[in-house]
Design an enzyme around this catalytic site. Sequence first.
Site, mmCIF file in Angstrom:
data_model
loop_
_atom_site.group_PDB
_atom_site.id
_atom_site.type_symbol
_atom_site.label_atom_id
_atom_site.label_comp_id
_atom_site.label_asym_id
_atom_site.label_seq_id
_atom_site.Cartn_x
_atom_site.Cartn_y
_atom_site.Cartn_z
ATOM 1 N N GLY B 30 16.825 23.760 -11.349
ATOM 2 C CA GLY B 30 15.472 24.296 -10.554
ATOM 3 C C GLY B 30 14.520 24.987 -11.355
ATOM 4 O O GLY B 30 13.219 25.198 -10.852
ATOM 5 N N CYS B 240 9.151 -5.459 4.524
ATOM 6 C CA CYS B 240 8.458 -6.171 3.269
ATOM 7 C C CYS B 240 8.189 -7.491 3.389
ATOM 8 O O CYS B 240 8.990 -8.344 4.099
ATOM 9 C CB CYS B 240 9.768 -5.995 2.062
ATOM 10 S SG CYS B 240 9.160 -6.779 0.397
ATOM 11 N N CYS B 243 10.585 -9.645 0.638
ATOM 12 C CA CYS B 243 12.192 -9.731 0.801
ATOM 13 C C CYS B 243 12.822 -9.493 2.255
ATOM 14 O O CYS B 243 13.723 -9.728 2.544
ATOM 15 C CB CYS B 243 12.873 -8.947 -0.206
ATOM 16 S SG CYS B 243 12.620 -7.129 0.126
ATOM 17 N N CYS B 265 7.972 -3.946 -0.576
ATOM 18 C CA CYS B 265 8.719 -2.880 -1.477
ATOM 19 C C CYS B 265 7.834 -2.345 -2.642
ATOM 20 O O CYS B 265 7.236 -2.982 -3.218
ATOM 21 C CB CYS B 265 9.981 -3.500 -1.898
ATOM 22 S SG CYS B 265 11.249 -3.958 -0.616
ATOM 23 N N CYS B 271 13.367 -5.247 -4.618
ATOM 24 C CA CYS B 271 12.836 -6.205 -3.866
ATOM 25 C C CYS B 271 13.128 -7.647 -4.603
ATOM 26 O O CYS B 271 13.659 -8.643 -3.810
ATOM 27 C CB CYS B 271 11.188 -6.130 -3.990
ATOM 28 S SG CYS B 271 10.172 -7.458 -2.798
#
Lengths: 194, 280
Positions: B30, B240, B243, B265, B271
């Site tokens: 981080g 979606c 799909c 997607c 997808c």
Amino acid sequence: MSALLRKHNFDSVFDSQKMFRLILEAMANPGRIVRIEEYADKLFGDEPELLAVAVTLLDNGVSFSACESEPLSEEIAALTLAKRERPEAADFVFVRDLKDMNDAIESAKRGSLSDPYTSAVVILKDDKDPVGSLMLSGPGIDRCIEVPVSMAVKNALTLRDAQEYEYPQGIDLFFVSSDGRFLAVPRLTQIEAA
Amino acid sequence: MNKNYNFAFLDEGSKREIRRAALKAVAIPGYQVPFGSRELPIGRGWGTGGIQLTLSLIGPDDMLKVIDQGSDESVNAVNIKKFVGLCTDIETTTDTRKATIIQTRHRIPEIPLTNEQILILQVPIPEPLRVVEAREEVTKKMHAEKDYAPMWLQLYESLVKYKRVTIASEYPCMVEGRYMMNPSPIPKFDNPKLHKAECLYLFGAGREKKIYAVPPYTEVVSLAFDDIPFEKESFTGKICRLCGSADTYLDEVFDAQTGERVYQCSDTSYCQEVRSRAAR
């Protein structure tokens, strides 16, 4: 790098890349032992494993100390053009003789709270057989990992913890052996009570 | 491969410096490690931080995937793939599972990544505190002292004004309970994928000259109050159009002529995989 080309077979582009990825894998997964002998074997001298780490990470932008080992210091300086420094001011501290370990760890740069990246990496040569194991935890470790370690590794980690660094200050430790084992213990890796 | 350049374009000194910064970043999850960002044949702000990390990591054994907003075929993704290919001859793929290195802008793939994979994120603004403090020397001190009160206050003000936290992307998170980190402009939907993931995440900001990291199995917690939990985007009732997936991050597609809104997607590779499975 002419010395590197003349004397050794270590490829400064492709072998460096592969060595770096192994070091990165070890750092990202503390406790995992990676094998560097394929690349260390391409370097000559008494300490090819330490040299393999040095030629991968060092250049004239950083400083190093080889503690009391003058031949190693000369070899690293010739191969990498890194600046020689006292152990307490060096970015990388190479310890080939375990009698230098205490001084190296106690004096190594710990960085500051605002610039913790200025801390040192201490690279220890350790050929002693495992005498037991340690349970390690921290980032990079899925809960806990048991790692077989030598007395030198145990002592090094105990000594590191005795410095009571205030995180993010601290040092990162690399352990290398003559048979090519490489173990990284970053500053956040902790020893779990047995 | 273009032999006029070094393998992977950058000179070895540049790669070494970036590699050293990446190792420090992994050691201090981080924390933003400064590095000397190099000039590339691409404008800063177009993924140069991610590209420099990719070029410093990549080797002949790697398989590269590049995505932009989840898409393998966008201009940014295609050009980065071509550039890396020109100077390395590395094989590229659109299959998330086959890739060893994935460079991405604005998304984390839907398929959970493995410990053998590295995800490199392109970051425009690495400093999460920039929205509350413009001066770099001050944000640096705030990180050193773990003084994140202004950021918490901003979240609180958002709640008071709008009854919810209005940050949609670049939602800040705490890494190992110590550093506040900008996860790059990924949607909030992807923030939980950073927590205790199996893969290594590397973040490169070329313009701002910073590298940071989240190692595997690292605690990454999105900012939230005890009584107001973190919430990611909800696509309830939407699927979606291609799909049929109902559990992915969806892009809204608006047809200006009919006024119709449809969803698909954002992760094109995922997808495609779902559609291929259905067709079998």
